[in-house]
Enzyme design. Structure first.
Site, PDB file in Angstrom:
ATOM      1  N   GLU A  50       0.069 -28.527  -2.687  1.00 28.82           N
ATOM      2  CA  GLU A  50      -0.735 -28.545  -1.464  1.00 28.82           C
ATOM      3  C   GLU A  50      -1.193 -27.122  -1.151  1.00 28.82           C
ATOM      4  O   GLU A  50      -0.469 -26.355  -0.502  1.00 28.82           O
ATOM      5  CB  GLU A  50       0.094 -29.067  -0.284  1.00 28.82           C
ATOM      6  CG  GLU A  50       0.541 -30.504  -0.431  1.00 28.82           C
ATOM      7  CD  GLU A  50       0.745 -31.168   0.930  1.00 28.82           C
ATOM      8  OE1 GLU A  50       0.121 -32.209   1.161  1.00 28.82           O
ATOM      9  OE2 GLU A  50       1.496 -30.629   1.763  1.00 28.82           O
TER      10      GLU A  50
ATOM     11  N   GLY B 228      -5.721 -29.895   6.217  1.00 23.89           N
ATOM     12  CA  GLY B 228      -6.308 -30.114   7.540  1.00 23.89           C
ATOM     13  C   GLY B 228      -7.626 -29.386   7.762  1.00 23.89           C
ATOM     14  O   GLY B 228      -8.094 -29.277   8.895  1.00 23.89           O
TER      15      GLY B 228
ATOM     16  N   ASN C 279       1.928 -38.401   5.099  1.00 23.88           N
ATOM     17  CA  ASN C 279       2.720 -37.528   5.965  1.00 23.88           C
ATOM     18  C   ASN C 279       2.093 -37.573   7.361  1.00 23.88           C
ATOM     19  O   ASN C 279       1.016 -37.031   7.570  1.00 23.88           O
ATOM     20  CB  ASN C 279       2.690 -36.096   5.390  1.00 23.88           C
ATOM     21  CG  ASN C 279       3.393 -35.105   6.291  1.00 23.88           C
ATOM     22  OD1 ASN C 279       4.028 -35.482   7.280  1.00 23.88           O
ATOM     23  ND2 ASN C 279       3.284 -33.826   5.950  1.00 23.88           N
TER      24      ASN C 279
ATOM     25  N   HIS D  98       7.462 -28.359   3.028  1.00 21.10           N
ATOM     26  CA  HIS D  98       6.040 -28.436   3.384  1.00 21.10           C
ATOM     27  C   HIS D  98       5.577 -27.057   3.862  1.00 21.10           C
ATOM     28  O   HIS D  98       6.338 -26.330   4.499  1.00 21.10           O
ATOM     29  CB  HIS D  98       5.822 -29.488   4.485  1.00 21.10           C
ATOM     30  CG  HIS D  98       4.374 -29.797   4.685  1.00 21.10           C
ATOM     31  ND1 HIS D  98       3.547 -28.975   5.427  1.00 21.10           N
ATOM     32  CD2 HIS D  98       3.590 -30.799   4.227  1.00 21.10           C
ATOM     33  CE1 HIS D  98       2.322 -29.479   5.405  1.00 21.10           C
ATOM     34  NE2 HIS D  98       2.323 -30.591   4.679  1.00 21.10           N
TER      35      HIS D  98
ATOM     36  N   LYS E 140       3.168 -36.247  10.003  1.00 17.59           N
ATOM     37  CA  LYS E 140       3.419 -34.996  10.752  1.00 17.59           C
ATOM     38  C   LYS E 140       3.901 -35.318  12.167  1.00 17.59           C
ATOM     39  O   LYS E 140       4.572 -36.327  12.374  1.00 17.59           O
ATOM     40  CB  LYS E 140       2.183 -34.090  10.724  1.00 17.59           C
ATOM     41  CG  LYS E 140       1.699 -33.855   9.284  1.00 17.59           C
ATOM     42  CD  LYS E 140       0.711 -32.737   9.136  1.00 17.59           C
ATOM     43  CE  LYS E 140       0.314 -32.611   7.664  1.00 17.59           C
ATOM     44  NZ  LYS E 140      -0.585 -31.499   7.409  1.00 17.59           N
TER      45      LYS E 140
ATOM     46  N   GLU F 159       3.911 -26.171   6.241  1.00 16.99           N
ATOM     47  CA  GLU F 159       4.066 -25.962   7.691  1.00 16.99           C
ATOM     48  C   GLU F 159       5.510 -25.594   8.032  1.00 16.99           C
ATOM     49  O   GLU F 159       5.755 -24.855   8.994  1.00 16.99           O
ATOM     50  CB  GLU F 159       3.586 -27.211   8.448  1.00 16.99           C
ATOM     51  CG  GLU F 159       2.056 -27.309   8.414  1.00 16.99           C
ATOM     52  CD  GLU F 159       1.489 -28.723   8.373  1.00 16.99           C
ATOM     53  OE1 GLU F 159       2.217 -29.670   8.718  1.00 16.99           O
ATOM     54  OE2 GLU F 159       0.317 -28.871   7.980  1.00 16.99           O
TER      55      GLU F 159
ATOM     56  N   SER G 129      -6.647 -32.377   2.501  1.00 20.79           N
ATOM     57  CA  SER G 129      -7.943 -33.000   2.804  1.00 20.79           C
ATOM     58  C   SER G 129      -8.308 -34.132   1.846  1.00 20.79           C
ATOM     59  O   SER G 129      -9.478 -34.305   1.479  1.00 20.79           O
ATOM     60  CB  SER G 129      -9.051 -31.933   2.855  1.00 20.79           C
ATOM     61  OG  SER G 129      -8.774 -30.989   3.877  1.00 20.79           O
TER      62      SER G 129
HETATM   63  P1  13P Z   1      -4.404 -33.215   5.302  1.00 28.81           P
HETATM   64  O1  13P Z   1      -4.553 -34.428   4.430  1.00 28.81           O
HETATM   65  O2  13P Z   1      -4.598 -33.515   6.767  1.00 28.81           O
HETATM   66  O3  13P Z   1      -5.210 -32.064   4.809  1.00 28.81           O
HETATM   67  O4  13P Z   1      -2.850 -32.760   5.197  1.00 28.81           O
HETATM   68  C1  13P Z   1      -2.264 -32.632   3.954  1.00 28.81           C
HETATM   69  C2  13P Z   1      -0.809 -32.442   4.135  1.00 28.81           C
HETATM   70  O5  13P Z   1      -0.358 -31.446   4.653  1.00 28.81           O
HETATM   71  C3  13P Z   1       0.085 -33.530   3.698  1.00 28.81           C
HETATM   72  O6  13P Z   1       1.410 -33.118   3.680  1.00 28.81           O
END
Ligand code: 13P
Length: 251
Positions: free
Chosen positions: A164, A170, A10, A94, A12, A96, A210
């Site tokens: 997740e 992150g 992803n 997601h 983003k 976010e 992560s």
């Molecule tokens: P990270 O791997 O940067 O923690 O992000 C995970 C994520 O949100 C994938 O959709």
């Protein structure tokens, strides 16, 4: 039941078109890694070029979101019909999107059905916040998120679920393999209650949060973890290649 594992990146809201192209070039050969399904999810402006780049290979391309209507007066949105021209998968819900764009479980139920109607394979994202985890509400949150998103209909074609935990995204603070396994087992049991054991057994459940080349093998050693949804490390071609190889080697 053997489930082909998935390496999903992803990207983003990162990168210019030139950077997306360079990342694709850096991933050369990823389509030749056997025993893993690769999914790349660039932002909307990069989708066309990434789709064209991998055209004719087995690499899947995912939108990071979509609207539920096929067309209309929804300024700033992308319809499933538009998305299906440059993607074959879509990420739904997601954290976010839930956190910053107020997407709730009911809205996501509609998006899952929309994905199915438009031939897009959905990755439904679920996961608890830090506070929910502290209050030992992880299982309740996952039950609610999965149950409402699925509704009372059969599973959308090819349904993939990504666990997740919000606190792991992150932050560099990944869940432990045991935590990931326990959450994924719980998700599979909710799927089993709703869809029956046979269907639930075939659903691929990913861990995200992560994930890095040096921790992916431990996640893949868990029986209910069928791959990873990778954020930051997916922006580094070498790291994502290493993760994809490790996922393929786990089978
Ligand atoms: P990270 O791997 O940067 O923690 O992000 C995970 C994520 O949100 C994938 O959709």
């Amino acid at each position: 039941m053997t489930r082909t594992p998935i390496a999903a990146g992803n990207w983003k809201m990162n990168g210019t078109n030139a950077e997306a192209r360079a990342l694709c070039r850096g991933l050369a050969g990823i389509d030749a890694i056997a025993g893993v399904d690769v999914v790349l999810s660039p932002s909307f402006t990069q989708l066309g070029l990434v789709w064209d780049f991998w055209c004719g290979t087995d690499v899947h391309i995912a939108g990071q979101n979509m609207h539920t209507q096929p067309s209309g007066a929804y300024t700033g949105e992308v319809s499933p019909v538009q998305l299906a021209e440059v993607a074959d998968w879509v990420i739904v819900g997601h954290s976010e999107r839930r956190q910053f764009f107020c997407e709730d479980d009911q809205a996501l139920a509609l998006k899952l059905r929309t994905a199915e109607m438009n031939g897009l394979t959905p990755i439904l994202c679920v996961g608890e916040s830090d506070a929910e985890r502290e209050n030992k509400r992880t299982a309740n949150v996952l039950t609610r998120q999965v149950s409402i998103a699925l509704g009372d209909d059969p599973a959308p074609d090819g349904l993939v679920v990504a666990y997740e935990p919000v606190w792991a995204i992150g932050t560099g603070k990944a869940a432990t393999p045991d935590e990931a396994q326990s959450a994924c087992t719980h998700i599979r049991s909710v799927l089993s209650d709703k869809l029956g054991e046979e269907v639930a057994d075939g659903v691929r459940i990913l861990y995200g949060g992560s994930v890095k080349p040096d921790n992916i093998a431990d996640f893949m050693a868990q029986p209910d973890v069928d791959g990873a949804l990778v954020g930051g490390a997916a922006l580094d071609a070498d790291a994502f290649l290493a993760i994809t190889r490790a996922i393929a080697a786990s089978g």
